[in-house]
Design a protein around this motif. Structure first.
Motif, mmCIF file in Angstrom:
data_model
loop_
_atom_site.group_PDB
_atom_site.id
_atom_site.type_symbol
_atom_site.label_atom_id
_atom_site.label_comp_id
_atom_site.label_asym_id
_atom_site.label_seq_id
_atom_site.Cartn_x
_atom_site.Cartn_y
_atom_site.Cartn_z
ATOM 1 N N PRO A 94 35.379 49.506 51.476
ATOM 2 C CA PRO A 94 35.182 48.361 50.582
ATOM 3 C C PRO A 94 36.309 48.199 49.567
ATOM 4 O O PRO A 94 36.721 47.069 49.272
ATOM 5 C CB PRO A 94 33.849 48.667 49.891
ATOM 6 C CG PRO A 94 33.119 49.525 50.854
ATOM 7 C CD PRO A 94 34.179 50.358 51.516
ATOM 8 N N LEU A 95 36.847 49.302 49.049
ATOM 9 C CA LEU A 95 37.942 49.201 48.095
ATOM 10 C C LEU A 95 39.196 48.634 48.759
ATOM 11 O O LEU A 95 39.896 47.798 48.179
ATOM 12 C CB LEU A 95 38.241 50.569 47.478
ATOM 13 C CG LEU A 95 37.258 51.047 46.406
ATOM 14 C CD1 LEU A 95 37.535 52.491 46.043
ATOM 15 C CD2 LEU A 95 37.353 50.157 45.167
ATOM 16 N N ALA A 96 39.483 49.081 49.975
ATOM 17 C CA ALA A 96 40.642 48.559 50.694
ATOM 18 C C ALA A 96 40.477 47.061 50.961
ATOM 19 O O ALA A 96 41.426 46.284 50.829
ATOM 20 C CB ALA A 96 40.831 49.318 52.009
ATOM 21 N N LEU A 97 39.264 46.652 51.325
ATOM 22 C CA LEU A 97 39.008 45.233 51.574
ATOM 23 C C LEU A 97 39.108 44.437 50.282
ATOM 24 O O LEU A 97 39.575 43.284 50.283
ATOM 25 C CB LEU A 97 37.631 45.054 52.212
ATOM 26 C CG LEU A 97 37.463 45.655 53.612
ATOM 27 C CD1 LEU A 97 36.038 45.436 54.112
ATOM 28 C CD2 LEU A 97 38.471 45.062 54.580
ATOM 29 N N TRP A 98 38.666 45.034 49.166
ATOM 30 C CA TRP A 98 38.762 44.330 47.887
ATOM 31 C C TRP A 98 40.221 44.057 47.534
ATOM 32 O O TRP A 98 40.575 42.961 47.115
ATOM 33 C CB TRP A 98 38.084 45.124 46.770
ATOM 34 C CG TRP A 98 38.482 44.642 45.400
ATOM 35 C CD1 TRP A 98 39.237 45.304 44.480
ATOM 36 C CD2 TRP A 98 38.164 43.370 44.822
ATOM 37 N NE1 TRP A 98 39.413 44.538 43.359
ATOM 38 C CE2 TRP A 98 38.770 43.342 43.537
ATOM 39 C CE3 TRP A 98 37.443 42.263 45.253
ATOM 40 C CZ2 TRP A 98 38.665 42.244 42.688
ATOM 41 C CZ3 TRP A 98 37.332 41.166 44.403
ATOM 42 C CH2 TRP A 98 37.945 41.154 43.137
ATOM 43 N N TRP A 99 41.091 45.056 47.700
ATOM 44 C CA TRP A 99 42.503 44.840 47.356
ATOM 45 C C TRP A 99 43.142 43.812 48.289
ATOM 46 O O TRP A 99 44.030 43.061 47.877
ATOM 47 C CB TRP A 99 43.268 46.164 47.388
ATOM 48 C CG TRP A 99 42.845 47.083 46.281
ATOM 49 C CD1 TRP A 99 42.306 48.322 46.405
ATOM 50 C CD2 TRP A 99 42.882 46.804 44.882
ATOM 51 N NE1 TRP A 99 42.003 48.845 45.168
ATOM 52 C CE2 TRP A 99 42.347 47.927 44.207
ATOM 53 C CE3 TRP A 99 43.300 45.715 44.121
ATOM 54 C CZ2 TRP A 99 42.231 48.002 42.838
ATOM 55 C CZ3 TRP A 99 43.187 45.782 42.736
ATOM 56 C CH2 TRP A 99 42.662 46.915 42.114
ATOM 57 N N ARG A 100 42.670 43.745 49.526
ATOM 58 C CA ARG A 100 43.122 42.673 50.414
ATOM 59 C C ARG A 100 42.641 41.325 49.877
ATOM 60 O O ARG A 100 43.393 40.334 49.873
ATOM 61 C CB ARG A 100 42.573 42.919 51.818
ATOM 62 C CG ARG A 100 42.730 41.758 52.802
ATOM 63 C CD ARG A 100 44.176 41.425 53.065
ATOM 64 N NE ARG A 100 44.296 40.389 54.098
ATOM 65 C CZ ARG A 100 45.299 39.539 54.179
ATOM 66 N NH1 ARG A 100 46.296 39.595 53.301
ATOM 67 N NH2 ARG A 100 45.346 38.641 55.136
ATOM 68 N N ALA A 101 41.408 41.288 49.389
ATOM 69 C CA ALA A 101 40.860 40.046 48.827
ATOM 70 C C ALA A 101 41.631 39.620 47.582
ATOM 71 O O ALA A 101 41.801 38.417 47.336
ATOM 72 C CB ALA A 101 39.379 40.224 48.498
ATOM 73 N N VAL A 102 42.095 40.577 46.780
ATOM 74 C CA VAL A 102 42.882 40.239 45.588
ATOM 75 C C VAL A 102 44.163 39.510 45.984
ATOM 76 O O VAL A 102 44.559 38.526 45.343
ATOM 77 C CB VAL A 102 43.197 41.511 44.769
ATOM 78 C CG1 VAL A 102 44.215 41.215 43.674
ATOM 79 C CG2 VAL A 102 41.920 42.084 44.163
#
Length: 388
Positions: free
Chosen positions: A11-19
């Motif tokens: 989820p953290l990796a996906l969040w930084w992609r979302a940023v």
């Protein structure tokens, strides 16, 4: 790696992609590049086809204001007539968003109550807040406040209400990005037909400004030539608001422009030539506040010839002070006094605004005047723990 760290790593990796994707959509929402007319026209033509209409004639204008005299009158909705074209488009996008929302929420754990709002996305994810919830607060909402409320809201307020149904092109980035980010980070799977339609709306948001679909004709506005914003202090999600202290905050290619002061749409004089006389004549308290802030309270008090009557610590707002001033009758039109106070509530940017309230001339005690503004007596106001 612990099991907990393993569960939060993805989820953290996906969040930084979302940023990264959010920054991309912020760029589209605030773009001042000339419109990609071919891409815009092709995408709009495909939307017309989805509601059974042929390619319209396109009329391009340099600002939303320039579109107003060119818009054919809306056909309106009558039970004995087919729905007008613009209503069909509205139904099309409404149905699309309902289907996409169902896909996003299909496996949501409704028993989980996340923080409202999750201010720190990384901490929220590590504490178990679903990625979908963080994406909603961290992608859709800041884009909505920046593009939908601050920029589009100011433009909408400056236009006549008779323009009928309109779509905002780049300023619809919030809802388009919301679904686009879910798709591109792999959080949600959408149907093939819905993806095709979503991409049409995304293309329009990446390509042009406002547009008005009508039967046989579509009026499309260029994007602004200038957009001036400032970051909202304390925002965890990079949102901005309109602001410029030396000219218009939004300028279109035909010269039509809008002024804004820290996110509040204001008349041009507030930014370019604020005077005490204009402030005194202004009926809107928010506009007055912005003009005074631009001058500075010390400068305003001196220019306005205000005389300090008394001052006192504010019992409803620790560490703040109430000041009561006499207003010159000849400038303000009637006998009155001005109570200068500090807002008890913190703004979204983390500041507390100073504001002035006109109060009756018989008050000599600022606490009595503050109580009057709340419908209380001075002693009652003095007992408040914290006012808002």
């Amino acid at each position: 790696m612990s099991a907990r760290r393993g569960r939060t790593a993805r989820p953290l990796a996906l969040w930084w992609r979302a940023v990264t994707l959010r920054s991309e959509w912020f760029d589209h929402a605030l773009s001042t590049a000339p419109a990609d007319r071919q891409a815009s026209e092709d995408a709009i033509t495909d939307l017309y086809a989805l509601v059974g209409r042929p390619r319209p004639s396109f009329v391009w204008v340099d600002s939303p204001a320039a579109a107003q005299p060119l818009l054919p009158p809306s056909a309106g909705i009558r039970s004995d007539l087919p729905l007008p074209l613009e209503s069909l488009v509205a139904s099309l996008v409404s149905s699309l968003r309902e289907r996409l929302d169902r896909r996003i929420g299909a496996d949501r754990d409704i028993s989980f109550q996340p923080p409202d709002p999750p201010l720190d996305p990384v901490a929220s994810l590590r504490s178990g807040v679903p990625l979908r919830t963080v994406l909603e607060a961290g992608v859709r909402d800041p884009l909505r406040r920046t593009a939908g409320e601050s920029v589009a809201g100011a433009i909408r307020a400056a236009l006549p209400e008779r323009s009928g149904l309109v779509w905002y092109g780049q300023h619809e980035a919030a809802w388009v990005a919301h679904y686009d980010v879910h798709r591109r980070v792999g959080v949600s799977l959408f149907g093939a037909d819905d993806l095709v339609q979503l991409e049409l709306w995304a293309t329009i948001a990446r390509s042009c400004g406002w547009w008005w679909p009508r039967e046989g004709v579509c009026v499309v506005a260029e994007r602004p030539a200038e957009v001036h914003v400032e970051p909202v202090a304390g925002s965890a999600y990079g949102e901005s608001r309109l602001h410029r202290d030396d000219g218009p905050a939004v300028v279109f290619r035909d010269g039509w422009s809008l002024h804004a002061w820290h996110g509040t749409a204001v008349p041009s004089w507030v930014v370019e030539s604020p005077t005490v006389d204009l402030i005194a004549a202004e009926p809107n308290v928010e506009v007055r506040r912005c003009a005074i802030e631009h001058l500075g309270w010390a400068e305003f008090i001196e220019r306005a010839g205000l005389t300090l009557v008394s001052r006192s610590p504010d019992p409803g707002n620790p560490d703040a002070e109430l000041r009561l001033y006499d207003l010159p009758y000849q400038r303000w039109g009637s006998r009155a006094r001005l109570l200068l106070a500090v807002n008890g509530s913190v703004e979204r940017d983390g500041t507390r605004r100073r504001y002035g309230l006109r109060v009756p001339p018989w008050f000599d005690d600022p606490i009595d005047a503050a109580g009057w503004s709340y419908g209380l007596t001075g002693p009652q106001y003095a007992q408040l723990q914290r006012r808002t």
